[in-house]
Scaffold this active site. Structure first.
Site, PDB file in Angstrom:
ATOM      1  NE  ARG A 178      -4.116   0.227   9.334  1.00 52.25           N
ATOM      2  CZ  ARG A 178      -2.823  -0.008   9.269  1.00 52.25           C
ATOM      3  NH1 ARG A 178      -2.326  -1.099   9.770  1.00 52.25           N
ATOM      4  NH2 ARG A 178      -2.017   0.860   8.701  1.00 52.25           N
ATOM      5  NE  ARG A 226       7.925  -3.657   6.339  1.00 47.78           N
ATOM      6  CZ  ARG A 226       6.748  -3.056   6.362  1.00 47.78           C
ATOM      7  NH1 ARG A 226       6.108  -2.834   5.231  1.00 47.78           N
ATOM      8  NH2 ARG A 226       6.193  -2.702   7.498  1.00 47.78           N
ATOM      9  NE  ARG A 282       6.717  -0.379  10.606  1.00 48.31           N
ATOM     10  CZ  ARG A 282       5.570  -0.229   9.961  1.00 48.31           C
ATOM     11  NH1 ARG A 282       5.545   0.302   8.764  1.00 48.31           N
ATOM     12  NH2 ARG A 282       4.439  -0.627  10.510  1.00 48.31           N
ATOM     13  CE  LYS A 319      -2.131  -0.743   3.950  1.00 47.94           C
ATOM     14  NZ  LYS A 319      -1.538  -1.985   4.457  1.00 47.94           N
ATOM     15  NE  ARG A 371       2.569  -4.256  11.840  1.00 43.80           N
ATOM     16  CZ  ARG A 371       3.577  -4.063  10.981  1.00 43.80           C
ATOM     17  NH1 ARG A 371       4.740  -4.623  11.182  1.00 43.80           N
ATOM     18  NH2 ARG A 371       3.401  -3.298   9.924  1.00 43.80           N
TER      19      ARG A 371
END
Ligand code: AMP
Length: 221
Positions: A93, A133, A165, A15, A176
């Site tokens: 969300r 990532r 992250r 996104k 998540r």
């Protein structure tokens, strides 16, 4: 082209990357609630109730709807005032949020300007992408570790150091995906389908291919 582009998709679906592309191409405003919350958390004047609300984020849970509305509506109003289009990236969300935004856009006479694009990936793929990532510790640029691309040593944008992250850590990423993956997307999918605002894109395709499909949708609606 519609003025309000809403991206739906699991964490790691692309996104943010696709939103950035639209922002560059069409000068739309990028409204990423994740980015806004991370920036907000660094604010020293933050109130007690806000501080408490942000705690959920550290463990990969959703923050309360009221905080999302408080932060996002201010940014959206900025886009209205500047007469700019906007891309909402991860900003919706929960069903209550979907309803709240819908009401807000209607009140501002923008209900016909909404298009929702769902970037579809399964939860397993989402988890793999999050935990592989990297991001730039300085400018937050994301470096997806897709099989076709190799992550560079340093940030190609600012030369900053790359790292993980904090909420991409395996345990938190698991939270998540469990909460914000398909379990979260399905009711939103239904909501926007009923509102006839929903378009689907296969998020497992190459980034460039996904970008082309999104562009095709945007330019033909
Ligand atoms: P993201 O950068 O989009 O992955 O978001 C990072 C974190 O911010 C999420 O794991 C949530 O804790 C929180 N967050 C971002 N957007 C929302 C939202 N619309 N509703 C609730 N929590 C959110």
């Amino acid at each position: 082209m519609k003025k309000i582009i809403i991206f739906l998709g699991a964490p790691g679906s692309g996104k943010g990357t696709q939103a950035e592309t639209i922002v560059k191409k069409y000068d739309y405003l990028h409204i990423s609630t994740g980015e806004m919350l991370r920036a907000f958390a660094k604010n020293e004047y933050i109130k007690e109730d806000e501080k408490k609300a942000l705690e959920a984020m550290k463990e990969g849970h959703l923050v309360p709807d009221w905080l999302i509305f408080r932060l996002a509506f201010k940014e959206i109003e900025k886009a209205f005032n500047e007469n700019r289009g906007m891309v909402l990236d991860g900003a919706i969300r929960t069903l209550a949020q979907a309803e709240g935004y819908q009401e807000f856009f209607k009140k501002n006479g923008m209900a016909d300007e909404i298009i929702v694009i769902e970037i579809m990936i399964d939860d397993e793929e989402a988890f793999k992408r999050l935990t592989r990532r990297k991001i730039c510790k300085n400018c937050q640029q994301v470096y997806p570790n897709l099989e076709v691309k190799i992550i560079p040593e340093k940030c190609t944008k600012c030369g900053g150091e790359l790292g993980m992250r904090l909420d991409d850590d395996e345990r938190i990423a698991h939270n998540r995906i469990t909460e914000q993956g398909s379990a979260l997307i399905n009711p939103l999918h239904k909501f926007y389908k009923e509102h006839e605002q929903l378009y689907l894109v296969d998020g497992k395709k190459h980034m460039e291919e996904v970008e082309k499909e999104i562009d095709h949708i945007l330019l033909n609606t």
